[in-house]
Design a protein around this motif. Structure first.
Motif, PDB file in Angstrom:
ATOM      1  N   LYS A  84      -9.392 -13.737 -11.040  1.00 39.65           N
ATOM      2  CA  LYS A  84      -7.713 -13.540 -10.921  1.00 39.65           C
ATOM      3  C   LYS A  84      -7.324 -13.174  -9.614  1.00 39.65           C
ATOM      4  N   GLY A 132      -4.318 -12.619  -6.683  1.00 42.89           N
ATOM      5  CA  GLY A 132      -2.985 -12.191  -6.181  1.00 42.89           C
ATOM      6  C   GLY A 132      -2.251 -11.304  -7.061  1.00 42.89           C
ATOM      7  N   GLY A 133      -1.080 -11.193  -6.535  1.00 49.43           N
ATOM      8  CA  GLY A 133      -0.084 -10.294  -7.264  1.00 49.43           C
ATOM      9  C   GLY A 133      -0.598  -8.940  -7.636  1.00 49.43           C
ATOM     10  N   CYS A 134      -1.309  -8.334  -6.899  1.00 53.16           N
ATOM     11  CA  CYS A 134      -1.863  -7.053  -7.395  1.00 53.16           C
ATOM     12  C   CYS A 134      -0.820  -5.825  -6.891  1.00 53.16           C
ATOM     13  N   GLN A 169      -4.266 -10.025  -1.292  1.00 52.54           N
ATOM     14  CA  GLN A 169      -3.779  -9.929  -2.689  1.00 52.54           C
ATOM     15  C   GLN A 169      -2.806  -9.154  -3.042  1.00 52.54           C
ATOM     16  N   ALA A 172       0.666  -7.236  -3.690  1.00 47.93           N
ATOM     17  CA  ALA A 172       1.978  -7.773  -3.835  1.00 47.93           C
ATOM     18  C   ALA A 172       2.999  -7.067  -2.823  1.00 47.93           C
ATOM     19  N   ALA A 202       0.847 -14.484  -7.767  1.00 49.88           N
ATOM     20  CA  ALA A 202      -0.170 -13.921  -8.917  1.00 49.88           C
ATOM     21  C   ALA A 202      -0.827 -15.258  -9.704  1.00 49.88           C
ATOM     22  N   TRP A 205      -6.659  -6.467  -9.562  1.00 50.44           N
ATOM     23  CA  TRP A 205      -6.327  -5.588 -10.547  1.00 50.44           C
ATOM     24  C   TRP A 205      -6.387  -4.382  -9.969  1.00 50.44           C
TER      25      TRP A 205
END
Ligand code: SAM
Ligand code: DTB
Ligand code: SF4
Length: 321
Positions: free
Chosen positions: A46, A48-50, A59, A61, A69, A99
């Motif tokens: 999973k 990106g967009g952390c 990773q 955001a 993400a 995450w």
């Protein structure tokens, strides 16, 4: 067991480098087959967009050039890649998620458990790194057959607030406690080259020495300076500082796998050879880490062959059960 004060650790680290390497080599030879290196394959399940703001991370955001993400990969997508990793000689399959953490009541958690179960049934060690874990989630991962959980402290407690503000060093320790309570092996280490002092690096080792049980594996990452992150301008780590760090870690943690982790793409073959000689006995294998480049399999196979190193076998099925 002998207790090491920060003074002791400093004395070890600062001794003449050949003396330090000799000492580490002798500890290594006493505890390990000195020609074996564990090959671990990494997969970002999973990306990106952390929500976290770790200043080294591609990773997060929070940073300018962050990765978009992605969605959590499913078991059927991951399984063939784990099989491929096994066939290529890897004996541990490590999966990472961008995450803050995961709880057992998260709707995505059952899919993670299924993946752990099925990858494990391939007869390969399974490690995940999913951020913070509740005790319930750690217990269920254990039940699913997880070999190890990677959760790095990354640096000293004093320097930690300089690199992350969205969670604390104590939060990291809490998750590590949950992993230990569940009976899962802890993989925990850090990054050098983020602007921390030499003492911060040694304080990190001092913190790791307080773990009960001690970490099963200790990744030593050299910062990969990612464009668009606050650490993009950091100068590279001096290879002899890395060798000192590896050797000191080997001496302090004779039974841990010392993993030469991020940053090998920027290292010479000779530099890596010196790290193996000084006690590193595990690497990430394959042309990609989570998002950054790593030396390709052919290059690593050649390096291992030229150094007469062989892949370490996985822990036997019975030991994993
Ligand atoms: N989100 C989870 C967490 O933070 O624990 C798992 C993934 S995180 C990317 C795993 C580890 O990768 C970090 O703790 C850090 O040690 C390492 N890492 C991430 N970016 C790095 C970089 N640019 N250079 C070196 N190591 C890095
Ligand atoms: C660890 O200590 N290093 C690995 C693994 N654990 C998950 C990750 C390195 C990441 C390097 C940067 C990237 O690929 O984005
Ligand atoms: Fe998120 Fe982990 Fe990257 Fe921190 S290191 S931003 S928690 S993915």
């Amino acid at each position: 067991m002998k207790q090491h004060s920060l003074e002791d650790i400093r004395a070890l680290y600062h001794q003449p480098i050949f003396q330090l390497i000799d000492q580490a080599r002798s500890v290594h030879q006493h505890h390990w087959h000195d020609n074996e290196v564990q090959l671990c394959k990494l997969l970002s399940i999973k990306t990106g967009g952390c929500s976290e703001d770790c200043s080294y991370c591609a990773q997060s955001a929070h940073h300018e050039a962050h990765l978009p993400a992605g969605k959590l990969m499913g078991c059927s997508e991951i399984l063939p890649l784990a099989q491929e990793a096994k066939e290529s000689g890897a004996t541990r399959f490590c999966m990472g998620a961008a995450w803050k953490g995961i709880r057992e009541d998260d709707p995505r958690f059952p899919s993670i458990l299924q993946t752990v179960r099925e990858v494990r049934s391939l007869g390969i060690e399974v490690c995940v790194t999913l951020g913070s874990l509740s005790q319930g989630a750690a217990d269920q991962l254990k039940e699913a057959g997880l070999t190890a959980y990677n959760h790095n402290i990354d640096t000293s407690p004093e320097f930690y607030p300089n690199i992350v503000s969205t969670h604390s060093f104590e939060d990291r320790l809490r998750t590590i406690k949950h992993i230990q309570n569940a009976g899962i092996s802890v993989c925990c280490g850090g990054i050098i080259g983020m602007g921390e002092s030499e003492d911060d690096r040694l304080r990190m080792l001092e913190e790791l020495l307080k773990f009960e049980p001690l970490p099963e594996s200790i990744p030593i990452n050299c910062l990969i300076p990612i464009e668009g992150t606050p650490l993009e301008e950091q100068p590279p780590v001096d290879v002899f500082d890395l060798v000192r760090m590896v050797a000191t870690t080997r001496i302090l943690f004779p039974r841990a796998k010392v993993r030469l982790s991020a940053g090998r793409s920027e290292m010479s073959r000779e530099g890596q050879a010196l790290c193996f000689y000084a006690g590193a006995n595990s690497i990430f294998y394959g042309d990609r880490l989570l998002t950054a480049d790593n030396p390709g399999e052919c290059e690593d196979q050649k390096l291992l062959k030229d150094l007469n190193l062989v892949p370490l076998a996985p822990v036997p099925e019975t030991a994993l059960a």
